[in-house]
Design an enzyme around this catalytic site. Structure first.
Site, PDB file in Angstrom:
ATOM      1  N   PRO A   6     -35.998 -16.961 -19.574  1.00  0.00           N
ATOM      2  CA  PRO A   6     -35.944 -18.123 -20.828  1.00  0.00           C
ATOM      3  C   PRO A   6     -34.837 -18.599 -20.700  1.00  0.00           C
ATOM      4  O   PRO A   6     -35.163 -20.113 -21.100  1.00  0.00           O
ATOM      5  CB  PRO A   6     -36.054 -17.308 -21.464  1.00  0.00           C
ATOM      6  CG  PRO A   6     -36.261 -15.417 -20.958  1.00  0.00           C
ATOM      7  CD  PRO A   6     -35.828 -15.878 -19.908  1.00  0.00           C
ATOM      8  N   GLY A  59     -62.582 -42.512 -27.866  1.00  0.00           N
ATOM      9  CA  GLY A  59     -62.413 -42.742 -29.403  1.00  0.00           C
ATOM     10  C   GLY A  59     -62.036 -41.594 -30.200  1.00  0.00           C
ATOM     11  O   GLY A  59     -61.821 -40.410 -29.934  1.00  0.00           O
ATOM     12  N   GLU A 105     -47.192 -25.242  -3.734  1.00  0.00           N
ATOM     13  CA  GLU A 105     -48.398 -25.647  -5.263  1.00  0.00           C
ATOM     14  C   GLU A 105     -48.267 -27.174  -6.373  1.00  0.00           C
ATOM     15  O   GLU A 105     -48.857 -26.937  -5.642  1.00  0.00           O
ATOM     16  CB  GLU A 105     -46.875 -24.589  -5.944  1.00  0.00           C
ATOM     17  CG  GLU A 105     -47.463 -24.755  -7.643  1.00  0.00           C
ATOM     18  CD  GLU A 105     -46.666 -23.950  -8.570  1.00  0.00           C
ATOM     19  OE1 GLU A 105     -47.850 -23.435  -8.981  1.00  0.00           O
ATOM     20  OE2 GLU A 105     -45.687 -23.416  -8.067  1.00  0.00           O
ATOM     21  N   GLN A 138     -59.246 -41.891 -25.418  1.00  0.00           N
ATOM     22  CA  GLN A 138     -59.361 -43.015 -26.211  1.00  0.00           C
ATOM     23  C   GLN A 138     -60.175 -44.268 -25.956  1.00  0.00           C
ATOM     24  O   GLN A 138     -60.591 -44.229 -26.935  1.00  0.00           O
ATOM     25  CB  GLN A 138     -57.931 -44.633 -25.333  1.00  0.00           C
ATOM     26  CG  GLN A 138     -57.653 -45.460 -26.577  1.00  0.00           C
ATOM     27  CD  GLN A 138     -56.705 -44.639 -27.593  1.00  0.00           C
ATOM     28  OE1 GLN A 138     -56.055 -43.925 -28.065  1.00  0.00           O
ATOM     29  NE2 GLN A 138     -56.725 -45.665 -28.721  1.00  0.00           N
TER      30      GLN A 138
END
Length: 406
Positions: free
Chosen positions: A149, A365, A267, A362
């Site tokens: 954390p 729409g 990775e 986009q």
């Protein structure tokens, strides 16, 4: 120049057929988190014999190690790859799955490439047989626990989880967050610092293999997140977990930090293949939509602004595909990318995938904003590529440091 061979394309088409039959019908359940991905991944492995290939490759390698004295050490080229060194069997399932459910690849990659990969690089033959083989065959679920954390990008310096030597055992305390497969992991590769009285940033990094159900080990429920819902992510809490020396992996000459850096390379380089899958699918869906959607009496594909979007998507596809092919060439020649090279691959591919997915939304729409149209999910999933395995900003740092050190 690399191109997919006819055999590669046959594998690709077979994987596509399996995905159409097994994964696409379960997309809603995967994206809601209702269906964990592991049974589907096991089905993929069994269908294409990847579990048996992994088992036979593993057994041959362990036999050679035992003959040589059983010291373990760094793996040979592609020794841990599910396809036994076949680039198509390694890359193509990743690309094809990422067209539909990128989170499944994250779940698979962490268990195989990071959890099993660390054990195969640093473990003894006994440790590999005990913990790595069930991960490589997908019998068990693996997690790789390094992020905390309060550390984030400062994974090593800010690490607070500790292991204190008490007699013949180590007592481990600490917590981890954003752990892929954390809620369901059977086997956990856990990084922490040796509590030996030195300043925290000077302490040695140790790597342990832990099992689900160990006393003091708590695995959280899946966390809610923006995307990659088909990849369960959770937290780990350790309160006086006792681990014998048999669970401690060899750190090598530079400690557990070097082991983790090797995994970062694996990775990050793999993100290029994941990004390619998202880009190819977004481009395909966008072209189909531009051909059929009409405004003012003509299809939207006839408008130059739409054509510009499609052209940029195709440029991104070609560039990322070339990165994937370059990675395959390196695998075949036995070369591993440097950390800076892997960071460069990830930085470009992750940004390209996210930009293409956003442009697809986009182009669609209002429909693109709806979950019914697949580009909405792909846009959410693609954003994660710029964050996990090191943020874009961290990739820039690694690339620049390498350039300035020459």
């Amino acid at each position: 120049m690399i191109e997919w061979s006819e055999e590669d394309l046959m594998i690709r088409d077979a994987v596509r057929g399996w995905i159409d039959a097994e994964v696409r019908p379960n997309l809603d359940a995967l994206d809601s988190g209702e269906l964990p991905p592991y049974d589907l991944l096991r089905s993929l492995y069994k269908t294409f014999g990847m579990d048996e290939m992994a088992r036979s490759s593993f057994q041959a390698r362990i036999a050679k190690e035992r003959e040589a004295g059983g010291s373990g050490g760094a793996p040979k080229k592609d020794a841990d790859a599910p396809g036994g060194g076949n680039a198509a069997m390694t890359m193509l399932p990743v690309i094809e799955l990422c067209k539909v459910a990128p989170g499944m690849v994250s779940a698979m990659g962490v268990g195989l490439g990071l959890a099993a990969g660390t054990i195969m690089k640093r473990g003894t033959p006994d440790q590999k047989e005990r913990w790595a083989l069930p991960l490589l065959t997908m019998e068990k679920v693996g997690a790789w626990a390094i992020t905390e954390p309060n550390s984030g990008s400062d994974a090593f310096g800010g690490m607070q989880a500790t292991a204190k030597k008490v007699g013949d055992e180590y007592v481990i305390n600490g917590s981890k967050t954003f752990i892929t497969n954390g809620p369901y992991a059977d086997t956990i590769v856990f990084y922490c610092k040796l509590d030996d009285g030195r300043e925290p940033r000077d302490r040695e990094i140790l790597t342990f293999v832990l099992d689900r159900g160990m006393e003091g080990l708590e695995q959280s429920r899946p966390l809610r997140k923006m995307g990659l819902h088909s990849s369960p992510t959770g937290e780990l809490f350790l309160n006086d977990v006792r681990a014998g020396a048999d669970r401690l992996l060899s750190s090598g000459s530079q400690g557990g930090k070097e082991s983790a850096k090797q995994n970062f390379v694996t990775e990050r380089a793999g993100v290029a293949a994941m990004a390619l899958g998202v880009i190819e699918e977004c481009l395909k869906l966008s072209v189909e939509y531009a051909r059929t959607r009409e405004l003012w009496g003509q299809r939207i594909g006839d408008f130059q602004l739409i054509q510009l979007k499609l052209a940029k998507m195709e440029v991104a596809r070609l560039n990322v595909q070339n990165l994937v092919f370059r990675h395959i060439e390196m695998q075949r020649s036995g070369r591993t990318p440097t950390l800076a090279e892997a960071s460069a691959m990830k930085l470009y591919a992750a940004q390209a995938a996210s930009e293409v997915a956003q442009e697809a939304v986009q182009l669609f729409g209002g429909n693109g904003y709806m979950s019914e149209y697949r580009v909405e999910q792909l846009a959410r999933d693609a954003k994660s590529f710029q964050i996990y395995a090191g943020t874009d900003e961290i990739q820039v740092t690694h690339i620049a440091r390498d350039l300035l050190s020459r």
